[in-house]
Scaffold this motif. Structure first.
Motif, PDB file in Angstrom:
ATOM      1  N   MET A 219       0.858  -1.180   0.000  1.00 13.11           N
ATOM      2  CA  MET A 219       0.000   0.000   0.000  1.00 13.11           C
ATOM      3  C   MET A 219       0.894   1.228   0.000  1.00 13.11           C
ATOM      4  O   MET A 219       1.892   1.307   0.716  1.00 13.11           O
ATOM      5  CB  MET A 219      -0.895  -0.003   1.245  1.00 13.11           C
ATOM      6  N   TYR A 220       0.513   2.164  -0.837  1.00 14.64           N
ATOM      7  CA  TYR A 220       1.282   3.400  -0.905  1.00 14.64           C
ATOM      8  C   TYR A 220       0.330   4.541  -1.245  1.00 14.64           C
ATOM      9  O   TYR A 220      -0.478   4.423  -2.175  1.00 14.64           O
ATOM     10  CB  TYR A 220       2.404   3.273  -1.954  1.00 14.64           C
ATOM     11  N   ASP A 221       0.407   5.585  -0.487  1.00 14.11           N
ATOM     12  CA  ASP A 221      -0.415   6.779  -0.714  1.00 14.11           C
ATOM     13  C   ASP A 221      -1.900   6.437  -0.899  1.00 14.11           C
ATOM     14  O   ASP A 221      -2.546   6.897  -1.840  1.00 14.11           O
ATOM     15  CB  ASP A 221       0.128   7.551  -1.926  1.00 14.11           C
ATOM     16  N   GLY A 222      -2.404   5.588  -0.009  1.00 10.95           N
ATOM     17  CA  GLY A 222      -3.849   5.344   0.010  1.00 10.95           C
ATOM     18  C   GLY A 222      -4.356   4.308  -0.972  1.00 10.95           C
ATOM     19  O   GLY A 222      -5.561   4.117  -1.091  1.00 10.95           O
ATOM     20  N   ARG A 223      -3.430   3.662  -1.654  1.00 12.15           N
ATOM     21  CA  ARG A 223      -3.873   2.656  -2.632  1.00 12.15           C
ATOM     22  C   ARG A 223      -3.015   1.405  -2.514  1.00 12.15           C
ATOM     23  O   ARG A 223      -1.888   1.463  -2.040  1.00 12.15           O
ATOM     24  CB  ARG A 223      -3.693   3.176  -4.072  1.00 12.15           C
ATOM     25  N   ILE A 224      -3.558   0.285  -3.035  1.00 13.04           N
ATOM     26  CA  ILE A 224      -2.725  -0.904  -3.198  1.00 13.04           C
ATOM     27  C   ILE A 224      -2.033  -0.763  -4.548  1.00 13.04           C
ATOM     28  O   ILE A 224      -2.688  -0.614  -5.581  1.00 13.04           O
ATOM     29  CB  ILE A 224      -3.570  -2.188  -3.137  1.00 13.04           C
ATOM     30  N   VAL A 225      -0.697  -0.769  -4.518  1.00 10.56           N
ATOM     31  CA  VAL A 225       0.040  -0.517  -5.759  1.00 10.56           C
ATOM     32  C   VAL A 225       0.688  -1.782  -6.309  1.00 10.56           C
ATOM     33  O   VAL A 225       1.155  -1.801  -7.443  1.00 10.56           O
ATOM     34  CB  VAL A 225       1.112   0.576  -5.561  1.00 10.56           C
ATOM     35  N   LYS A 226       0.702  -2.837  -5.497  1.00 10.99           N
ATOM     36  CA  LYS A 226       1.306  -4.071  -5.976  1.00 10.99           C
ATOM     37  C   LYS A 226       0.774  -5.214  -5.129  1.00 10.99           C
ATOM     38  O   LYS A 226       0.623  -5.076  -3.920  1.00 10.99           O
ATOM     39  CB  LYS A 226       2.824  -3.983  -5.805  1.00 10.99           C
ATOM     40  N   SER A 227       0.470  -6.339  -5.766  1.00  6.47           N
ATOM     41  CA  SER A 227       0.029  -7.512  -5.007  1.00  6.47           C
ATOM     42  C   SER A 227       0.811  -8.721  -5.485  1.00  6.47           C
ATOM     43  O   SER A 227       1.244  -8.779  -6.637  1.00  6.47           O
ATOM     44  CB  SER A 227      -1.464  -7.778  -5.226  1.00  6.47           C
ATOM     45  N   GLY A 228       0.985  -9.662  -4.582  1.00  4.96           N
ATOM     46  CA  GLY A 228       1.704 -10.878  -4.968  1.00  4.96           C
ATOM     47  C   GLY A 228       1.566 -11.914  -3.876  1.00  4.96           C
ATOM     48  O   GLY A 228       0.679 -11.806  -3.019  1.00  4.96           O
ATOM     49  N   ASP A 229       2.430 -12.926  -3.904  1.00  9.06           N
ATOM     50  CA  ASP A 229       2.401 -13.902  -2.827  1.00  9.06           C
ATOM     51  C   ASP A 229       3.475 -13.528  -1.806  1.00  9.06           C
ATOM     52  O   ASP A 229       4.010 -12.430  -1.836  1.00  9.06           O
ATOM     53  CB  ASP A 229       2.557 -15.323  -3.363  1.00  9.06           C
ATOM     54  N   LYS A 230       3.829 -14.470  -0.934  1.00  9.93           N
ATOM     55  CA  LYS A 230       4.722 -14.120   0.172  1.00  9.93           C
ATOM     56  C   LYS A 230       6.110 -13.682  -0.297  1.00  9.93           C
ATOM     57  O   LYS A 230       6.832 -12.996   0.426  1.00  9.93           O
ATOM     58  CB  LYS A 230       4.822 -15.278   1.161  1.00  9.93           C
ATOM     59  N   THR A 231       6.492 -14.051  -1.517  1.00  8.18           N
ATOM     60  CA  THR A 231       7.815 -13.651  -1.996  1.00  8.18           C
ATOM     61  C   THR A 231       7.910 -12.139  -2.179  1.00  8.18           C
ATOM     62  O   THR A 231       8.990 -11.564  -2.090  1.00  8.18           O
ATOM     63  CB  THR A 231       8.153 -14.339  -3.340  1.00  8.18           C
ATOM     64  N   LEU A 232       6.737 -11.511  -2.393  1.00  6.03           N
ATOM     65  CA  LEU A 232       6.733 -10.051  -2.539  1.00  6.03           C
ATOM     66  C   LEU A 232       7.247  -9.384  -1.260  1.00  6.03           C
ATOM     67  O   LEU A 232       7.952  -8.370  -1.310  1.00  6.03           O
ATOM     68  CB  LEU A 232       5.313  -9.561  -2.881  1.00  6.03           C
ATOM     69  N   ALA A 233       6.920  -9.991  -0.130  1.00  8.74           N
ATOM     70  CA  ALA A 233       7.381  -9.439   1.146  1.00  8.74           C
ATOM     71  C   ALA A 233       8.902  -9.492   1.231  1.00  8.74           C
ATOM     72  O   ALA A 233       9.541  -8.540   1.688  1.00  8.74           O
ATOM     73  CB  ALA A 233       6.757 -10.205   2.304  1.00  8.74           C
ATOM     74  N   HIS A 234       9.470 -10.579   0.778  1.00 11.14           N
ATOM     75  CA  HIS A 234      10.930 -10.702   0.812  1.00 11.14           C
ATOM     76  C   HIS A 234      11.584  -9.711  -0.123  1.00 11.14           C
ATOM     77  O   HIS A 234      12.603  -9.103   0.189  1.00 11.14           O
ATOM     78  CB  HIS A 234      11.350 -12.134   0.450  1.00 11.14           C
TER      79      HIS A 234
END
Ligand code: ADP
Ligand code: MG
Lengths: 253, 441
Positions: A219-234
């Motif tokens: 989430m950035y500036d009030g929106r979801i800007v990217k989605s993915g699975d747990k690898t996105l967190a890494h």
């Protein structure tokens, strides 16, 4: 199986738009993580869904099992199955955890129905044992003089007792040392079931090693800007939020 | 006598006419001592002569004056046949139940406590059997807080009450209960409780004031005298739960002697208008008086509490904490004064009034005061009024607790500081249950 649908949600506080069109569907059994830098609107999102009166939903929808909750008061939303684990839980001097949770459970019963006290305490103690909370805490006032970690465990205890359909957990990991983090994560993991959808708000990847999410959203500036699975967190942990900011700037250009 | 002067005279006494007083005297048992009857006559004269409170009286500042009527009440004659169920059950050492000023029933002390000299009986009985003690202490402290007229009325029409004496060195573990009920639509009652705690004795007294029906427009002018001898520890709990249409005056006096301590907690729930005066006199070194009060005030109710802590000797301590929760259009008044006499050095006095405003329309008035004539003392006083914190309220709502229940819970949270001062858990719990009944109405 329950489901929370957030559709193109816009939230303002004091006429300033904070959440700027956010959509997300959380199904029972799923854990969604929302990550994002400070000030991006994560707490605003969770409090608006929980029904905080200071937050105005200017457009969009929030549906629980297909029914809009936006006309409901905060307490009705809670009884319908929404649970907010607060980033900064309030201290309630003079109200013991036992009496507080009892009132919360009593509120879910029909008029004239009374809670069975012995069954209640049995359940409460079992959940406290699970979360390694000293039983002495039952007579202590809610969050009053608690350490950061104690407050967070108290939030999870409440969640365990109230058995929501959807839990919005706002930075439940902040202020926890590694042992406390494990206890909290174990607690949440034992609650995971097809009956519970979880929205985990954090800005550290660390928590997600213990509560493994099905989806990760940035989430950035009030929106979801990217989605993915747990690898996105890494990836986010490795590259930092500047990576997202740059990507966004490039996309705009 | 002209018509106008007659009407003035009538206004000063209302329903409590000279004829009514004569009938009252005639109804008393002939066994009562002559000095008591003479005092009652003098009290009636005083009552009839004193003016009603006026708007300009400093001791009635902020009080509603026009609603202080003496008219429309009746003095009960027939004995009651039934009293309401006591709202709370805790084990008692003994119990006296009065209905309309007359003994209705009682549960005597154990044979053991009776054999050790503990006395729990009626004033009428004690006036005969323990005449000297009663004469020394009954209404011995003159009213100082503005209700001289109502105190005189109380003394004049007092039928019967409780007399409790704990002899030297005796501990009564369980509370002694005194219940006073007013029954009937316009009944006037004059409850009285006199406690004489002997040297180094220990006792707890729980007093309850209640009505038959919550719609009865009754009148109560009550009083109590607590006397704690050298080293005695006395706990007093008063629960005022009169009908919501009653008019109530209560005047309490506490005398604390050397190294004695008295803890009193008054819980105010009932009446449309309730004036409560509490006087504590710390008469010898080491004396300690803890004065506590909890009030739940709602629309149509006015609670008017006046207190006086008088330090008459060095090294004495008093600690007052009065908490009011106000709902709807409720009104409360707290006026407290700490007086430290010139030679009462090393006085430690504290006075605090805290108001929780549960509505924007409620009105809480506070008049804290100090009058210090010694130079080596520690005196603190303060008053605050605050609203419920919206974040706390949201936190409770976010757990599914509706606003009304959240307010109730937060009120109990606010009261807990006072309830926690009680050392007996069962009393604490019984009070909680009693206060809860007000939120269920
Ligand atoms: N009660 C409030 N009053 C005014 N501004 C607020 C309030 N709550 C949040 N904000 C503002 O909204 C923005 C988002 O805050 P928040 O939702 O707390 O972000 P996050 O939880 O992602 O750190 C910030 O700019 C913050 O200053
Ligand atoms: Mg936040």
């Amino acid at each position: 199986m329950s489901q929370l649908e957030i559709k193109n949600l816009h939230v303002s506080i004091a006429d300033k738009e904070i959440v700027k069109g956010l959509s997300l569907t959380i199904k029972g059994g799923e854990v969604h993580a929302i990550m994002g830098p400070n000030g991006t609107g994560k707490s605003t999102l969770s409090k608006a869904i929980a029904g905080h009166p200071d937050y105005t939903i200017t457009s969009g929808e929030v549906l629980l099992d297909g029914v809009s909750i936006l006309e409901k008061e905060a307490d009705e939303r809670a009884r319908a199955g929404i649970f907010l684990a607060f980033q900064y839980p309030s201290e309630i001097p003079g109200v013991s955890i036992a009496n507080f949770l009892r009132a919360a459970l009593q509120a879910r019963l029909a008029d004239g129905e009374e809670i069975d006290a012995s069954g209640y305490y049995k359940r409460l103690y079992a959940k406290m044992d699970l979360l390694k909370i000293d039983r002495k805490f039952t007579s202590r006032a809610v969050n009053d003089g608690f350490s950061g970690g104690e407050k967070k465990r108290c939030e999870i205890l409440q969640m365990a007792m109230l058995e929501p359909k959807v839990a919005l957990m706002d930075e439940t990991d902040s202020g926890l040392d590694i042992d406390a983090l494990r206890i909290v994560a174990d607690g949440v993991n034992t609650m995971r079931s097809p009956e519970l959808g979880v929205l985990l708000i954090t800005h550290y990847q660390r928590l997600l090693d213990y509560i493994v999410p099905d989806y990760v959203h940035v989430m950035y500036d009030g929106r979801i800007v990217k989605s993915g699975d747990k690898t996105l967190a890494h990836e986010l942990e490795a590259k930092g939020y500047d990576w997202i900011k740059k990507e966004l700037a490039n996309a705009k250009a | 006598m002209s018509a106008s002067s007659l009407s003035v005279a009538t206004n000063l006494v209302g329903s409590f006419t000279a004829e009514a007083f004569a009938a009252h005297l005639a109804s008393l048992p002939p066994s009562l001592p002559a000095w008591w009857i003479a005092r009652k006559r003098a009290a009636y004269e005083k009552f009839a002569a004193l003016p009603l409170p006026a708007r300009t009286d400093e001791s009635w500042r902020f009080s509603s004056i026009s609603t202080l009527t003496l008219d429309g009440f009746t003095l009960p004659s027939a004995a009651a046949t039934q009293v309401p169920h006591a709202p709370i059950g805790i084990k008692k050492a003994a119990k006296l139940v009065f209905a309309n000023g007359r003994l209705f029933s009682h549960e005597p002390l154990s044979a053991e406590l009776a054999a050790r000299g503990v006395i729990v009986t009626t004033l009428q009985d004690a006036l005969v059997k323990h005449e000297a003690l009663v004469r020394e202490h009954l209404l011995a402290q003159p009213p100082k807080l503005g209700s001289a007229k109502f105190s005189a009325l109380h003394e004049a029409f007092l039928v019967d009450g409780a007399f409790i004496h704990i002899p030297r060195g005796i501990t009564v573990e369980q509370p002694i209960g005194v219940f006073s009920y007013a029954l009937g639509a316009t009944t006037a009652v004059f409850p009285h409780t006199l406690v004489v705690a002997g040297e180094n004795s220990r006792a707890t007294l729980v007093e309850y004031f209640g009505s038959g029906q919550d719609t009865e427009a009754q009148f109560a002018a009550g009083a109590n005298d607590l006397y704690a001898s050298h080293g005695a520890h006395l706990t007093y709990i008063g629960k005022q739960d009169w009908s919501h249409r009653a008019l109530s005056f209560q005047s309490n006096s506490t005398v604390v002697r050397r190294d004695a301590r008295v803890q009193s907690l008054n819980v105010h729930l009932g009446a449309r208008q309730a004036r409560h005066e509490s006087l504590s006199q710390l008469q010898a070194p080491g004396a300690f008086s803890e004065m506590l009060a909890l009030t739940v005030a709602e629309s149509g109710q006015e609670f008017d509490q006046r207190t006086l802590q008088i330090h008459q000797a060095p090294n004495t301590k008093s600690d007052l904490l009065y908490k009011n929760a106000l709902r709807g259009t409720a009104k409360t008044i707290f006026s407290g004064l700490i007086v430290v006499d010139p030679d009462a050095q090393k006085t430690d006095a504290y006075q605090s009034n805290r108001n929780l405003m549960l509505s924007d329309e409620a009105e809480a008035n506070s008049l804290p005061g100090l009058e210090i004539q010694a130079n080596d003392v520690r005196c603190t006083h303060g008053a605050t009024s605050s609203r419920i914190d919206p974040e706390q309220e949201f936190y409770l709502q976010a757990r599914g607790i509706a606003k009304a229940a959240a307010d109730e819970l937060l009120t109990f949270g606010f009261f807990e500081e006072v309830l926690n001062r009680l050392s007996a858990d069962d009393l604490h719990e019984a009070l909680r249950v009693l206060i809860q009944t007000k939120f269920k109405k």
